[in-house]
Design a protein around this motif. Structure first.
Motif, PDB file in Angstrom:
ATOM      1  N   CYS A  19       0.803  -1.224   0.000  1.00  0.00           N
ATOM      2  CA  CYS A  19       0.000   0.000   0.000  1.00  0.00           C
ATOM      3  C   CYS A  19       0.835   1.273   0.000  1.00  0.00           C
ATOM      4  N   GLY A  20       2.053   1.218   0.544  1.00  0.00           N
ATOM      5  CA  GLY A  20       2.901   2.401   0.608  1.00  0.00           C
ATOM      6  C   GLY A  20       2.608   3.325   1.779  1.00  0.00           C
ATOM      7  N   SER A  21       1.573   3.026   2.555  1.00  0.00           N
ATOM      8  CA  SER A  21       1.185   3.972   3.608  1.00  0.00           C
ATOM      9  C   SER A  21       1.105   3.373   5.007  1.00  0.00           C
ATOM     10  N   CYS A  22       1.052   2.058   5.142  1.00  0.00           N
ATOM     11  CA  CYS A  22       0.950   1.464   6.481  1.00  0.00           C
ATOM     12  C   CYS A  22       2.306   1.579   7.195  1.00  0.00           C
ATOM     13  N   CYS A  25       5.151  -0.442   5.504  1.00  0.00           N
ATOM     14  CA  CYS A  25       5.588   0.198   4.263  1.00  0.00           C
ATOM     15  C   CYS A  25       6.443   1.426   4.566  1.00  0.00           C
ATOM     16  N   CYS A  85       3.680  -5.453   4.405  1.00  0.00           N
ATOM     17  CA  CYS A  85       2.538  -4.534   4.340  1.00  0.00           C
ATOM     18  C   CYS A  85       1.293  -5.210   4.896  1.00  0.00           C
ATOM     19  N   LYS A  86       0.500  -4.468   5.673  1.00  0.00           N
ATOM     20  CA  LYS A  86      -0.696  -5.089   6.262  1.00  0.00           C
ATOM     21  C   LYS A  86      -1.757  -5.381   5.207  1.00  0.00           C
TER      22      LYS A  86
HETATM   23 ZN   LIG Z   1       1.526  -1.118   3.435  1.00  0.00          ZN
END
Ligand SMILES: [Zn+2]
Length: 370
Positions: free
Chosen positions: A100-103, A106, A114-115
């Motif tokens: 996702c790039g945001s958790c 990440c 990544c979750k």
């Molecule tokens: Zn992630």
């Protein structure tokens, strides 16, 4: 210019794939579009797709109808904004791992944890993976979208069919790396002659593994695997006795430094436990197979002998690039694989399992361009 492409889609679990014309995707920010030349068909893919929602109801499939297909390889034919290192015409393998790039993982640079981690064209590992699954369909179509972070550049001597095997090979590569495989190490692989296990035989030279012990059932198949690196590999049929007794005999009672379980679903738990009993003091075990359920482990021995047991799933695109470099230098020879290539129109035959297999040597491929 074409605005549609041919794709195989599953409309409902348990139904055969349908060949359809669907919209050609346009790559967005940080994405490329790949003209797909080879997609791997893992053993029993049809069975897995049919059973997934029963076995793992908490882990999503993409929203149906969907294009499946893990492990695509092909040529970039369009590049979106913000892609710096890739150009039209580049030959690539597309790692299906999506993050996702945001958790928190990440943001810590640990994107494989990544979750919302998802295997594009296959399934996700949590409910929140659905967004990524639906953004990135799989490879069973003439073209596909891929984020630039998922690409592996292919050297000239690595053909699309062999590159499409990188998923299973990369899973073994990552396990060997995490376990510290290298010169001086003795490694045991349960299931060495299978689709996953054979990767260890192919990687043994590149890692410089001193001794690779492998088990399986079929003796003639095991003999073929030994030929990949006869100075390093020894094999044992489980029909001839327990793994741990064989390892003790081969290592003067010492045991192996690394134990990797690459057995498939339905394998007896006792074989896994015998692998654990084959470990030398301080050894590392990595589970990358598909043995399911709870199994008893002697945790006092684990403490006493300073043993490690870890699970490992898949590999990063960066690890894939290292593998590609090993192919380029000749340290990772994939000419042992026996490709069987089918056109997209044969998808339902290929997906339901192909009877004639030569163990892990067989490499079943769909070519979406034919
Ligand atoms: Zn992630």
């Amino acid at each position: 210019m074409n605005t549609t492409m041919r794709a195989a889609r599953m409309h409902a679990v348990g139904e055969p794939m349908r060949l359809e014309q669907i919209d050609l995707p346009t790559p967005g920010l940080g994405e490329v579009r790949v003209k797909v030349h080879a997609v791997n068909i893992v053993p029993n893919l049809g069975n897995i797709l049919n059973m997934w929602t029963t076995w793992f109801p908490e882990d999503p499939l993409p929203t149906l109808p969907a294009v499946f297909g893990l492990d695509p390889a092909g040529v970039i034919d369009a590049v979106g904004d913000g892609v710096l290192d890739w150009q039209v015409g580049d030959r690539v393998y597309v790692n299906p791992g999506r993050h996702c790039g945001s958790c928190r993982s990440c943001r810590n640079g640990d994107s494989i944890n990544c979750k919302s981690y998802a295997f594009a064209g296959y399934f996700g590992f949590s409910a929140s993976a659905l967004h990524l699954l639906d953004r990135y369909p799989g490879g069973l179509s003439e073209q596909m979208l891929a984020p630039a972070y998922a690409l592996v550049r292919l050297p000239d001597n690595l053909d699309f069919e062999a590159a499409a095997r990188f998923g299973y090979l990369g899973t073994m590569y990552s396990a060997l790396r995490k376990a510290g495989a290298g010169p001086g190490k003795a490694v045991l692989v349960n299931g060495l002659s299978g689709t996953l296990g054979i990767g260890a035989a192919l990687l043994a030279k590149g890692f410089g593994i001193t001794k690779l012990y492998g088990t399986g059932r079929d003796k003639s198949l095991l003999d073929q695997v030994v030929k990949i690196a006869p100075d390093r590999i020894e094999t044992h049929s489980l029909d001839d006795g327990p793994v741990d007794e064989w390892i003790r005999e081969r290592t003067n009672g010492h045991g192996v430094d690394i134990y990797i379980d690459a057995l498939g679903p339905g394998a007896p738990h006792e074989t896994f436990r015998a692998g654990m009993r084959s470990m030398a003091r301080g050894a590392v075990a990595v589970d990358i197979g598909a043995v399911m359920g709870d199994l008893p482990i002697d945790i006092h021995r684990m403490m006493n002998q300073q043993l490690t047991l870890m699970g490992s799933a898949w590999f990063t695109a960066g690890e894939g690039q290292t593998m590609a470099d090993m192919v380029a230098t000749g340290d990772f020879d994939l000419s042992w694989l026996e490709h069987k290539v089918y056109p997209l129109t044969d998808i339902n035959t290929a997906i339901s399992g192909i009877a004639e297999r030569n163990g892990g040597f067989s490499n079943f491929i769909i070519d979406p361009q034919s």
